[in-house]
Structure formats: C-alpha cells, structure tokens
Enzyme design. Structure first.
Site, PDB file in Angstrom:
ATOM      1  N   CYS A 160       0.866  -1.174   0.000  1.00  0.00           N
ATOM      2  CA  CYS A 160       0.000   0.000   0.000  1.00  0.00           C
ATOM      3  C   CYS A 160       0.905   1.228   0.000  1.00  0.00           C
ATOM      4  CB  CYS A 160      -0.842  -0.090   1.275  1.00  0.00           C
ATOM      5  SG  CYS A 160      -2.158   1.084   1.374  1.00  0.00           S
ATOM      6  N   CYS A 354      -7.000   5.327  -7.671  1.00  0.00           N
ATOM      7  CA  CYS A 354      -6.541   5.846  -6.382  1.00  0.00           C
ATOM      8  C   CYS A 354      -6.320   7.344  -6.455  1.00  0.00           C
ATOM      9  CB  CYS A 354      -5.238   5.138  -5.983  1.00  0.00           C
ATOM     10  SG  CYS A 354      -4.703   5.604  -4.344  1.00  0.00           S
TER      11      CYS A 354
HETATM   12  C1  LIG Z   1      -3.590   4.907   5.465  1.00  0.00           C
HETATM   13  C2  LIG Z   1      -4.319   4.322   4.302  1.00  0.00           C
HETATM   14  C3  LIG Z   1      -4.861   5.173   3.350  1.00  0.00           C
HETATM   15  C4  LIG Z   1      -5.530   4.661   2.255  1.00  0.00           C
HETATM   16  N1  LIG Z   1      -6.039   5.535   1.338  1.00  0.00           N
HETATM   17  C5  LIG Z   1      -6.730   5.049   0.284  1.00  0.00           C
HETATM   18  C6  LIG Z   1      -7.302   5.947  -0.647  1.00  0.00           C
HETATM   19  O1  LIG Z   1      -7.163   7.152  -0.532  1.00  0.00           O
HETATM   20  N2  LIG Z   1      -8.010   5.442  -1.675  1.00  0.00           N
HETATM   21  C7  LIG Z   1      -8.183   4.111  -1.826  1.00  0.00           C
HETATM   22  O2  LIG Z   1      -8.847   3.684  -2.763  1.00  0.00           O
HETATM   23  N3  LIG Z   1      -7.638   3.226  -0.974  1.00  0.00           N
HETATM   24  C8  LIG Z   1      -6.923   3.665   0.088  1.00  0.00           C
HETATM   25  N4  LIG Z   1      -6.370   2.777   0.979  1.00  0.00           N
HETATM   26  C9  LIG Z   1      -6.481   1.341   0.712  1.00  0.00           C
HETATM   27  C10 LIG Z   1      -7.815   0.693   1.113  1.00  0.00           C
HETATM   28  O3  LIG Z   1      -8.873   1.327   0.443  1.00  0.00           O
HETATM   29  C11 LIG Z   1      -8.052   0.752   2.606  1.00  0.00           C
HETATM   30  O4  LIG Z   1      -7.031   0.078   3.283  1.00  0.00           O
HETATM   31  C12 LIG Z   1      -9.399   0.133   3.010  1.00  0.00           C
HETATM   32  O5  LIG Z   1      -9.695   0.549   4.325  1.00  0.00           O
HETATM   33  C13 LIG Z   1      -9.380  -1.382   2.935  1.00  0.00           C
HETATM   34  O6  LIG Z   1     -10.671  -1.879   3.186  1.00  0.00           O
HETATM   35  P1  LIG Z   1     -10.892  -3.299   3.860  1.00  0.00           P
HETATM   36  O7  LIG Z   1     -12.346  -3.433   4.086  1.00  0.00           O
HETATM   37  O8  LIG Z   1     -10.199  -4.351   3.114  1.00  0.00           O
HETATM   38  O9  LIG Z   1     -10.135  -3.198   5.266  1.00  0.00           O
HETATM   39  P2  LIG Z   1     -10.430  -2.204   6.471  1.00  0.00           P
HETATM   40  O10 LIG Z   1     -11.108  -0.972   6.022  1.00  0.00           O
HETATM   41  O11 LIG Z   1      -9.121  -2.092   7.182  1.00  0.00           O
HETATM   42  O12 LIG Z   1     -11.461  -3.007   7.355  1.00  0.00           O
HETATM   43  C14 LIG Z   1     -11.146  -4.208   7.980  1.00  0.00           C
HETATM   44  C15 LIG Z   1     -11.936  -4.261   9.281  1.00  0.00           C
HETATM   45  O13 LIG Z   1     -11.863  -5.573   9.812  1.00  0.00           O
HETATM   46  C16 LIG Z   1     -11.713  -5.460  11.213  1.00  0.00           C
HETATM   47  N5  LIG Z   1     -11.179  -6.723  11.746  1.00  0.00           N
HETATM   48  C17 LIG Z   1      -9.898  -7.115  11.866  1.00  0.00           C
HETATM   49  N6  LIG Z   1      -9.836  -8.322  12.443  1.00  0.00           N
HETATM   50  C18 LIG Z   1     -11.116  -8.696  12.682  1.00  0.00           C
HETATM   51  C19 LIG Z   1     -11.701  -9.837  13.276  1.00  0.00           C
HETATM   52  N7  LIG Z   1     -10.981 -10.851  13.737  1.00  0.00           N
HETATM   53  N8  LIG Z   1     -13.048  -9.887  13.362  1.00  0.00           N
HETATM   54  C20 LIG Z   1     -13.821  -8.882  12.895  1.00  0.00           C
HETATM   55  N9  LIG Z   1     -13.305  -7.761  12.352  1.00  0.00           N
HETATM   56  C21 LIG Z   1     -11.970  -7.688  12.242  1.00  0.00           C
HETATM   57  C22 LIG Z   1     -10.814  -4.258  11.391  1.00  0.00           C
HETATM   58  O14 LIG Z   1     -10.924  -3.740  12.688  1.00  0.00           O
HETATM   59  C23 LIG Z   1     -11.371  -3.319  10.340  1.00  0.00           C
HETATM   60  O15 LIG Z   1     -12.405  -2.526  10.830  1.00  0.00           O
HETATM   61  C24 LIG Z   1      -5.674   3.256   2.094  1.00  0.00           C
HETATM   62  C25 LIG Z   1      -5.116   2.411   3.039  1.00  0.00           C
HETATM   63  C26 LIG Z   1      -4.438   2.922   4.124  1.00  0.00           C
HETATM   64  C27 LIG Z   1      -3.832   1.969   5.139  1.00  0.00           C
END
Ligand SMILES: Cc1cc2nc3c(=O)[nH]c(=O)nc-3n(C[C@H](O)[C@H](O)[C@H](O)COP(=O)(O)OP(=O)(O)OC[C@H]3O[C@@H](n4cnc5c(N)ncnc54)[C@H](O)[C@@H]3O)c2cc1C
Length: 427
Positions: A160, A354
């Site tokens: 990332c 992005c």
């Molecule tokens: C700092 C940062 C900035 C980013 N900016 C962008 C951007 O500008 N544009 C873009 O398109 N993408 C961006 N990304 C990439 C991506 O869109 C994000 O990481 C996004 O939040 C990923 O979504 P997700 O649902 O996979 O994970 P997350 O949003 O991280 O959600 C996962 C969830 O699962 C929960 N979880 C973990 N373990 C468990 C468990 N055992 N049981 C139940 N729940 C659990 C966590 O607490 C969390 O709430 C960014 C990433 C980061 C790290």
C-alpha cells in the site's frame, strides 16, 4: 432464507452489508462482526495525523447505522471460524451460524518483520489505523515544537504505497504552512524499484510525475530499500541495485518517522485450514469465492493477490477502495444469483483507481485493469485531485451513514471514466 455473516466493519465489510441488504431485501438475515464499535474511513488517516481531521470526523458508530437497516452488529471480533460447521465464534463467546460468510477483515500489520518499527514498542509512527494516526498526531504536535529530520516510507513486502507518498506530501504542505519546512530535511524510503511504481509497475507516467513532485518538495528518496532496523532516532536502510544486490547502508536520523509495514491476514482467518496463502490472505477464484469452502467469499485487503511484477525487493499489489467495491458487488451478485438458482458467475473488474492527496494538490492513478497490459493507464497531478479526495471522504461517509452502496450519480461519474465494477457481458 440464507443467513449471511460479514466479518469486518471496514470499507469492504460495511459496503458489503449495505449492498446485501439492498440487493437481497429483508428475507435474508445479514449480520456484521466488527472489532470495536466504530467504522473508520481509513483513507483520511493521513489528515488525522497532521491534525487536519479529528477522529469524530472520520469515524462513525457502525452498530447504530447498520441497525437502521436491520443489520445485526457484534463488536467483539471473530475469534475463530469453524468452516466445516459454518460457524463464527466471536470474542464475546457468541456462536453465529452462517450459510454464507463474507470475509472483509483487512490487514494485520506486520511491524514485527522490521525490528524497531511500529508505534507499539517501536520508534516509528503509523497511519494504518485511526488510533495509530491519532497517536502520530500527538507525536507530530511535539515534533513541530522542536523540528528536525523526517523519514517516511514503505518497507519491504509493503503493498500500500499511496498513503506513504500521500503522508510525505501532506507533511511537506503542513510544514510549509507552519513556516518551518526549512528546518526539516525529508527522506522517502521505499521498497519500490522506482518512485511512482506504486506496487502496480507504474501507472502511466507516474514515475516522472511523482519524481518531479518529490524534487519540487525537496524530498530525497531511496528506492529498492530494505529497512534493516529502526533504532531510537535512526532508520537503517539498505539500498539495493536492480539485481537485488546490496549497494550501501544508509543510517537516516529522524525526529519523526512513519513507515508503512507489510501486511498479513488476521489471525482468526489465517488459522482456517486451506483457506489462505502462507501470509494469511484468503485465496479466492475470479468470483471472489474460496475454492476450498464454497460458502466463503472474501473482499478487500484480506484477499490474496499476486504481485503485479517481480521487483528486486519484494513489493505487493495494492487493493484500493474502488477495487474493493468491485469485489463486494461481485460477491453480492453471486450470492443473489445462487439464491435464485442461477449460475454464480459474476466477475469483478479489479480496476485500480486511487486518489492520493498532497495537501494542496494531489495525484490520481487509474489502472484498468490492475494487471498490465492495460486498456487505460494514466496518472494526473492537480489541485482538482485534492478537491476530489475531500469529496470522496464526504461521499463515502455519507454512504456509510445512510446505508446506500452505489447511488446513481457515482455510477454516472465512474461510467463516464469508463470504470465499471463488474465485467461486461453480465446481466
Ligand atoms: C492509510 C491508508 C490510506 C488509504 N487511502 C486510500 C485511498 O485514498 N483510496 C483508496 O482507494 N484506498 C486507500 N487505501 C487502501 C484501502 O482502500 C483501505 O485500506 C481500506 O480501508 C481497505 O478496506 P478493507 O475493508 O479491506 O479493510 P479495512 O477498512 O481495514 O477493514 C477491515 C476491518 O476488519 C476489522 N477486523 C480485523 N480483524 C477482525 C476480526 N478478527 N473480526 C472482525 N473484524 C476484524 C478491522 O478492525 C477493520 O475494521 C488506504 C489504506 C491505508 C492503510
């Protein structure tokens, strides 16, 4: 009636729950298991870390808003998944039976792979979670009273890269506003083979554009870097050549540092026999379904995706917001089809879109599809990206508050850019 359980109340999980409700109606109970009671809009974390946002502005009460749509919420996390019995055991001791399980648990942050890194017992800050970004803000407030060198970057195995660039540029903008930029030498350290690679093998002229932005901001860089360790006030990075041979060691002093770690899959998911690759990411087919457990689907950062290309120092492929929404839509449509007795053969586009903010301007990356050769690939820098990113934040939070997954005007704008969630030829 199918019982559907979604794990993770992040970007993918919340969108999935709402889209399931909207698409399937109320005949099928949907529940979400989150870890903690808040939804965090992760892309805004870099702004939180410089005080441009508060946690209240970028998080919301997941249970309340899901409840408004009759979606049950459990906030104690999934502790164990029994895939054969089709049950999720929560941290609070509940046992949830499912007919379909959607895993959207995001990343586990592998700070332990670089000694001395990370905010818990290490010496570097993080913007990966909202609590981390809040702690980074506290450290930054101290830093601006007595400024010095800054080291920002993404370590070996990271995938990332956007947020690392974004945070470096935002810091630069903030320090200029404070009129103390002249006291802050900045170095960007990355495992990418070149600036602007982004884990995507470059996007249009991202190399030229991002190098130019870094030069204009007086940010030095070290590419093909492996961070060996972080000591109090020092990052030790080994620069490599394009064959992966060590070239030189850099000892970079810092008063403030943020290094993005490599990601892994979360423990409860990684522990399921035959579900994941060795790093704990869920293996899925092109329909987002586990080949071993057909009742399990996965979307988001928790999904196993191969690197776009081999790089001298390992890098991974990023999973960005629109790609995650494409995965979510694919899953929802496949479950809908299966429940109607039709073939569940929807496929996502996995387009990488992005928007990286740079404080007062920004860079937009569009890679359709994510893996080269591509039909569309461009990077553009401009003030409009900063405005668009603020719009994206407001709009996504609006969607999460109101339980809509794809309002019509989003469809229209993405459609104009030629960006679709599902592959063509599907009904
Ligand atoms: C700092 C940062 C900035 C980013 N900016 C962008 C951007 O500008 N544009 C873009 O398109 N993408 C961006 N990304 C990439 C991506 O869109 C994000 O990481 C996004 O939040 C990923 O979504 P997700 O649902 O996979 O994970 P997350 O949003 O991280 O959600 C996962 C969830 O699962 C929960 N979880 C973990 N373990 C468990 C468990 N055992 N049981 C139940 N729940 C659990 C966590 O607490 C969390 O709430 C960014 C990433 C980061 C790290």
């Amino acid at each position: 009636m199918a019982r559907i359980v979604v794990l993770g109340a992040g970007l993918g999980g919340m969108a999935a729950a709402y889209e399931l409700r909207e698409t399937l109606g109320k005949a099928h109970p949907v529940s979400v298991v989150g870890l903690g009671d808040r939804f965090s809009f992760t892309p805004s974390n870099p702004w939180l870390a410089v005080g441009w946002r508060t946690p209240e502005q970028i998080t919301l009460d997941a249970g309340k808003h899901l409840g408004d749509k009759d979606i049950a919420f459990h906030d104690s996390g999934a502790q164990r998944i029994d895939a054969d019995a089709r049950q999720v055991h929560t941290g609070a001791g509940e046992v949830l039976d499912y007919d379909y399980l959607l895993i959207c648990t995001g990343p586990k942050l592998a700070f332990e792979e670089v000694p001395g890194s990370g905010p818990d017992g290490g010496h570097t800050q993080s913007v990966c979670t909202t609590p981390h970004a809040q702690r980074a803000w506290t450290a930054y407030e101290e830093f601006v009273k007595n400024p010095g060198p800054i080291v920002i970057g993404a370590v070996q195995g990271a995938s990332c890269f956007g947020p690392a660039y974004e945070f470096a540029m935002i810091l630069d903008a903030d320090l200029r506003k404070r009129r103390i930029r002249d006291q802050v030498p900045m170095t960007f350290v990355t495992s990418e083979p070149y600036i602007g690679h982004m884990g995507l093998g470059g996007v249009g002229d991202s190399k030229g554009l991002m190098e130019s932005e870094m030069r204009q901001r007086h940010i030095k860089w070290i590419t093909n870097a492996k961070v060996r360790e972080v000591r109090p006030g020092e990052v030790v990075a080994i620069e490599h050549d394009d064959q992966g041979q060590a070239l030189r060691e850099h000892v970079l002093p810092f008063k403030f540092s943020m290094l993005l770690p490599a990601f892994k899959g979360v423990d409860a998911v990684a522990a399921v026999e035959g579900l994941c690759n060795p790093r704990g990411f869920v293996i899925v087919d092109k329909h987002q379904r586990s080949p071993k457990y057909p009742r399990i689907f996965a979307a988001g950062v928790c999904v196993a995706i191969p690197p776009v290309e081999v790089t001298p120092i390992p890098t991974g492929a990023p999973k960005t917001g629109f790609m995650i929404e494409s995965m979510v839509t694919t899953i929802v449509r496949n479950i809908q089809a299966e429940l109607a007795g039709k073939p569940a053969d929807f496929e996502g586009t996995w387009n990488a879109v992005c928007l990286a903010d740079m404080g007062d301007t920004g860079a937009a990356f569009v890679a359709l599809p994510q893996f080269p050769p591509r039909n569309v690939t461009w990077t553009k820098v401009g003030k409009w990206v900063h405005v668009a990113k603020v719009g994206f934040e407001k709009y996504f939070l609006y969607k999460m508050r109101n339980g809509t997954s794809e309002p019509i005007y989003e469809k229209h704008i993405m459609g104009l850019l030629g960006i679709e969630r599902l592959k063509k030829g599907k009904p």
